[in-house]
Design a protein around this motif. Structure first.
Motif, PDB file in Angstrom:
ATOM      1  N   TYR A  54      13.872   0.182   5.854  1.00  0.00           N
ATOM      2  CA  TYR A  54      13.374   1.596   5.446  1.00  0.00           C
ATOM      3  C   TYR A  54      12.439   1.776   6.585  1.00  0.00           C
ATOM      4  O   TYR A  54      11.823   1.170   7.419  1.00  0.00           O
ATOM      5  CB  TYR A  54      12.768   1.370   4.009  1.00  0.00           C
ATOM      6  CG  TYR A  54      11.830   0.369   3.608  1.00  0.00           C
ATOM      7  CD1 TYR A  54      12.292  -0.926   3.381  1.00  0.00           C
ATOM      8  CD2 TYR A  54      10.470   0.701   3.665  1.00  0.00           C
ATOM      9  CE1 TYR A  54      11.264  -1.925   2.881  1.00  0.00           C
ATOM     10  CE2 TYR A  54       9.486  -0.361   3.189  1.00  0.00           C
ATOM     11  CZ  TYR A  54       9.947  -1.680   3.015  1.00  0.00           C
ATOM     12  OH  TYR A  54       8.895  -2.481   2.704  1.00  0.00           O
ATOM     13  N   VAL A  56       8.435   4.346   6.663  1.00  0.00           N
ATOM     14  CA  VAL A  56       7.298   4.947   5.929  1.00  0.00           C
ATOM     15  C   VAL A  56       6.723   5.939   7.271  1.00  0.00           C
ATOM     16  O   VAL A  56       6.301   5.290   8.157  1.00  0.00           O
ATOM     17  CB  VAL A  56       6.502   4.085   5.366  1.00  0.00           C
ATOM     18  CG1 VAL A  56       5.384   4.944   4.542  1.00  0.00           C
ATOM     19  CG2 VAL A  56       7.136   3.015   4.492  1.00  0.00           C
ATOM     20  N   SER A  73       8.989   8.057   2.484  1.00  0.00           N
ATOM     21  CA  SER A  73       9.346   6.748   2.454  1.00  0.00           C
ATOM     22  C   SER A  73      10.958   6.976   2.741  1.00  0.00           C
ATOM     23  O   SER A  73      11.719   8.019   1.841  1.00  0.00           O
ATOM     24  CB  SER A  73       9.131   6.171   0.990  1.00  0.00           C
ATOM     25  OG  SER A  73       9.969   4.968   0.774  1.00  0.00           O
ATOM     26  N   THR A  87      12.800  -1.330  -0.983  1.00  0.00           N
ATOM     27  CA  THR A  87      11.506  -1.653  -0.341  1.00  0.00           C
ATOM     28  C   THR A  87      10.876  -2.777  -0.968  1.00  0.00           C
ATOM     29  O   THR A  87      11.398  -3.421  -1.949  1.00  0.00           O
ATOM     30  CB  THR A  87      10.324  -0.478  -0.579  1.00  0.00           C
ATOM     31  OG1 THR A  87      10.196  -0.405  -2.100  1.00  0.00           O
ATOM     32  CG2 THR A  87      10.986   1.054  -0.217  1.00  0.00           C
ATOM     33  N   LYS A  88      10.217  -3.508  -0.276  1.00  0.00           N
ATOM     34  CA  LYS A  88       9.453  -4.629  -0.719  1.00  0.00           C
ATOM     35  C   LYS A  88       8.767  -4.526  -1.914  1.00  0.00           C
ATOM     36  O   LYS A  88       9.187  -5.494  -2.964  1.00  0.00           O
ATOM     37  CB  LYS A  88       8.300  -4.928   0.225  1.00  0.00           C
ATOM     38  CG  LYS A  88       8.603  -5.418   1.645  1.00  0.00           C
ATOM     39  CD  LYS A  88       7.374  -5.507   2.643  1.00  0.00           C
ATOM     40  CE  LYS A  88       6.433  -6.616   2.203  1.00  0.00           C
ATOM     41  NZ  LYS A  88       6.621  -7.877   2.820  1.00  0.00           N
ATOM     42  N   HIS A  90       5.286  -3.268  -4.714  1.00  0.00           N
ATOM     43  CA  HIS A  90       3.865  -3.832  -4.519  1.00  0.00           C
ATOM     44  C   HIS A  90       3.261  -3.292  -6.021  1.00  0.00           C
ATOM     45  O   HIS A  90       3.843  -2.110  -6.491  1.00  0.00           O
ATOM     46  CB  HIS A  90       3.123  -3.192  -3.315  1.00  0.00           C
ATOM     47  CG  HIS A  90       3.106  -1.759  -3.274  1.00  0.00           C
ATOM     48  ND1 HIS A  90       3.993  -1.296  -2.554  1.00  0.00           N
ATOM     49  CD2 HIS A  90       2.322  -0.791  -4.072  1.00  0.00           C
ATOM     50  CE1 HIS A  90       3.814   0.078  -2.432  1.00  0.00           C
ATOM     51  NE2 HIS A  90       2.920   0.389  -3.293  1.00  0.00           N
ATOM     52  N   HIS A  92      -0.750  -1.764  -6.945  1.00  0.00           N
ATOM     53  CA  HIS A  92      -1.809  -1.205  -6.120  1.00  0.00           C
ATOM     54  C   HIS A  92      -2.930  -2.425  -6.191  1.00  0.00           C
ATOM     55  O   HIS A  92      -3.095  -2.988  -7.597  1.00  0.00           O
ATOM     56  CB  HIS A  92      -2.189   0.199  -6.592  1.00  0.00           C
ATOM     57  CG  HIS A  92      -1.176   1.295  -6.088  1.00  0.00           C
ATOM     58  ND1 HIS A  92      -1.086   2.564  -6.640  1.00  0.00           N
ATOM     59  CD2 HIS A  92      -0.365   1.094  -5.160  1.00  0.00           C
ATOM     60  CE1 HIS A  92      -0.374   2.925  -5.970  1.00  0.00           C
ATOM     61  NE2 HIS A  92       0.309   2.421  -5.048  1.00  0.00           N
ATOM     62  N   GLU A  99       0.681   6.856  -8.765  1.00  0.00           N
ATOM     63  CA  GLU A  99       1.153   7.654  -7.585  1.00  0.00           C
ATOM     64  C   GLU A  99       2.286   8.385  -8.038  1.00  0.00           C
ATOM     65  O   GLU A  99       3.091   8.151  -9.025  1.00  0.00           O
ATOM     66  CB  GLU A  99       1.688   6.372  -6.883  1.00  0.00           C
ATOM     67  CG  GLU A  99       2.488   6.843  -5.547  1.00  0.00           C
ATOM     68  CD  GLU A  99       2.480   5.661  -4.556  1.00  0.00           C
ATOM     69  OE1 GLU A  99       2.269   4.495  -4.719  1.00  0.00           O
ATOM     70  OE2 GLU A  99       3.242   5.800  -3.445  1.00  0.00           O
ATOM     71  N   HIS A 138       6.017  -0.901  -8.237  1.00  0.00           N
ATOM     72  CA  HIS A 138       6.943   0.030  -8.002  1.00  0.00           C
ATOM     73  C   HIS A 138       7.856  -0.415  -6.549  1.00  0.00           C
ATOM     74  O   HIS A 138       7.203  -0.770  -5.728  1.00  0.00           O
ATOM     75  CB  HIS A 138       6.598   1.291  -7.812  1.00  0.00           C
ATOM     76  CG  HIS A 138       5.120   1.465  -7.165  1.00  0.00           C
ATOM     77  ND1 HIS A 138       4.141   1.199  -7.640  1.00  0.00           N
ATOM     78  CD2 HIS A 138       4.828   2.065  -5.827  1.00  0.00           C
ATOM     79  CE1 HIS A 138       2.652   1.204  -6.811  1.00  0.00           C
ATOM     80  NE2 HIS A 138       3.519   1.910  -5.758  1.00  0.00           N
ATOM     81  N   PHE A 153       5.769  10.406  -1.094  1.00  0.00           N
ATOM     82  CA  PHE A 153       4.647   9.983  -1.968  1.00  0.00           C
ATOM     83  C   PHE A 153       2.974  10.439  -1.669  1.00  0.00           C
ATOM     84  O   PHE A 153       2.867  10.725  -0.738  1.00  0.00           O
ATOM     85  CB  PHE A 153       4.871   8.408  -2.108  1.00  0.00           C
ATOM     86  CG  PHE A 153       4.395   8.038  -0.459  1.00  0.00           C
ATOM     87  CD1 PHE A 153       3.062   7.790   0.132  1.00  0.00           C
ATOM     88  CD2 PHE A 153       5.535   7.666   0.398  1.00  0.00           C
ATOM     89  CE1 PHE A 153       2.674   7.398   1.111  1.00  0.00           C
ATOM     90  CE2 PHE A 153       5.080   7.397   1.579  1.00  0.00           C
ATOM     91  CZ  PHE A 153       3.706   7.085   2.390  1.00  0.00           C
ATOM     92  N   TYR A 155      -1.049   9.120  -3.203  1.00  0.00           N
ATOM     93  CA  TYR A 155      -1.407   8.193  -4.105  1.00  0.00           C
ATOM     94  C   TYR A 155      -2.899   8.211  -3.752  1.00  0.00           C
ATOM     95  O   TYR A 155      -3.370   8.421  -2.604  1.00  0.00           O
ATOM     96  CB  TYR A 155      -1.091   6.811  -4.144  1.00  0.00           C
ATOM     97  CG  TYR A 155      -0.951   5.922  -2.838  1.00  0.00           C
ATOM     98  CD1 TYR A 155       0.006   6.334  -1.880  1.00  0.00           C
ATOM     99  CD2 TYR A 155      -1.889   5.010  -2.754  1.00  0.00           C
ATOM    100  CE1 TYR A 155      -0.003   5.531  -0.646  1.00  0.00           C
ATOM    101  CE2 TYR A 155      -1.868   4.384  -1.441  1.00  0.00           C
ATOM    102  CZ  TYR A 155      -1.018   4.775  -0.541  1.00  0.00           C
ATOM    103  OH  TYR A 155      -0.943   3.900   0.638  1.00  0.00           O
ATOM    104  N   HIS A 161      -3.117  -2.455  -1.344  1.00  0.00           N
ATOM    105  CA  HIS A 161      -1.592  -3.055  -1.858  1.00  0.00           C
ATOM    106  C   HIS A 161      -1.747  -4.347  -2.056  1.00  0.00           C
ATOM    107  O   HIS A 161      -2.293  -5.093  -1.230  1.00  0.00           O
ATOM    108  CB  HIS A 161      -0.663  -2.587  -0.552  1.00  0.00           C
ATOM    109  CG  HIS A 161      -0.500  -1.052  -0.311  1.00  0.00           C
ATOM    110  ND1 HIS A 161      -1.018  -0.289   0.161  1.00  0.00           N
ATOM    111  CD2 HIS A 161       0.360  -0.379  -1.062  1.00  0.00           C
ATOM    112  CE1 HIS A 161      -0.645   0.827   0.104  1.00  0.00           C
ATOM    113  NE2 HIS A 161       0.098   0.831  -0.483  1.00  0.00           N
ATOM    114  N   TYR A 163       0.840  -6.863  -2.326  1.00  0.00           N
ATOM    115  CA  TYR A 163       2.460  -7.590  -2.086  1.00  0.00           C
ATOM    116  C   TYR A 163       2.753  -8.841  -2.694  1.00  0.00           C
ATOM    117  O   TYR A 163       3.864  -9.388  -3.105  1.00  0.00           O
ATOM    118  CB  TYR A 163       2.778  -7.377  -0.631  1.00  0.00           C
ATOM    119  CG  TYR A 163       2.817  -5.927   0.020  1.00  0.00           C
ATOM    120  CD1 TYR A 163       4.133  -5.230  -0.448  1.00  0.00           C
ATOM    121  CD2 TYR A 163       1.843  -5.498   0.675  1.00  0.00           C
ATOM    122  CE1 TYR A 163       4.008  -3.988   0.220  1.00  0.00           C
ATOM    123  CE2 TYR A 163       1.829  -3.971   1.233  1.00  0.00           C
ATOM    124  CZ  TYR A 163       3.243  -3.230   0.892  1.00  0.00           C
ATOM    125  OH  TYR A 163       3.164  -2.100   1.309  1.00  0.00           O
TER     126      TYR A 163
END
Ligand code: S6P
Ligand code: ZN
Length: 198
Positions: A54, A56, A73, A87-88, A90, A92, A99, A138, A153, A155, A161, A163
């Motif tokens: 992906y 961004v 994204s 996506t990975k 995460h 927030h 978001e 998400h 997106f 936010y 983040h 992760y």
């Protein structure tokens, strides 16, 4: 300091015009190591190369309260075993930040969960908005065999983040291809005991 100034973006007619964005981030499959349940399928996919899973595209703004961060994204089509490219994902870092995702193209879903044990999966279709509530991790999943999933997106810029929490256990739920149909299943790797608050 970047002075606050109004701006506009063309995402409806020409979302691919990357020149409008300040920064492009590319995530290859290798950055998702450990996140797919089928380790052998992951190794086989990596042996064929390390595809871009992906991208961004971001508008840079100061990461401070009052500002909003926004961008595109783009999750490419593909699978690792039965699991779709994603996506990975995460939380927030500032949990009390929400978001909005607006789906422009493709099909897929947003997999979400909070730290109280709730989970949710919302479908992405062009024209649909998905609201990620405060405190919900998400992850975008592209369920199309051929088309990229493109979402816009926005936010709060001070959100940050986290992760690491997701990297430890993944999400509670996986979205897999079951004979051509996206299906939600339990993640065998997920364990509530290992989950810690940040
Ligand atoms: C940031 C927002 C998106 C994601 C992007 C990639 O809060 O949710 O910009 O960063 O969709 O996902 P990830 O999980 O790799 O950041
Ligand atoms: Zn986010």
């Amino acid at each position: 300091m970047i002075q606050p100034r109004p701006f506009s973006l063309d995402i409806g007619s020409a979302p691919e015009s990357a020149a409008q964005f300040d920064h492009r981030l590319e995530r290859r499959l290798s950055s998702l190591r450990g996140q797919f349940s089928d380790a052998q399928a992951f190794a086989e996919k990596m042996a064929q190369g390390d595809p871009v899973a992906y991208e961004v595209l971001e508008i840079l703004r100061p990461e401070e309260q009052g500002e909003l961060l926004s961008g595109l994204s783009i999750v490419h089509p593909g699978k690792v075993g039965r699991e779709y490219f994603m996506t990975k994902g995460h939380f927030h870092s500032v949990r009390a930040t929400a978001e909005i995702y607006y789906c422009l193209r493709g099909q897929g879903c947003m997999v979400m969960e909070n730290e109280s044990g709730d989970w949710d999966v919302q479908q992405f279709l062009p024209g649909r908005v998905v609201y990620v509530a405060p405190g919900w991790a998400h992850r975008s999943v592209n369920t199309s065999p051929t088309e990229s999933l493109m979402t816009f997106f926005v936010y709060p810029a001070h959100a940050g983040h986290d992760y690491a929490t997701i990297e430890r256990n993944g999400f509670r739920k996986l979205v897999v291809d079951d004979n051509g149909s996206p299906t939600i299943i339990d993640n065998p790797r997920w364990s509530a005991g290992a989950r810690t608050h940040v």
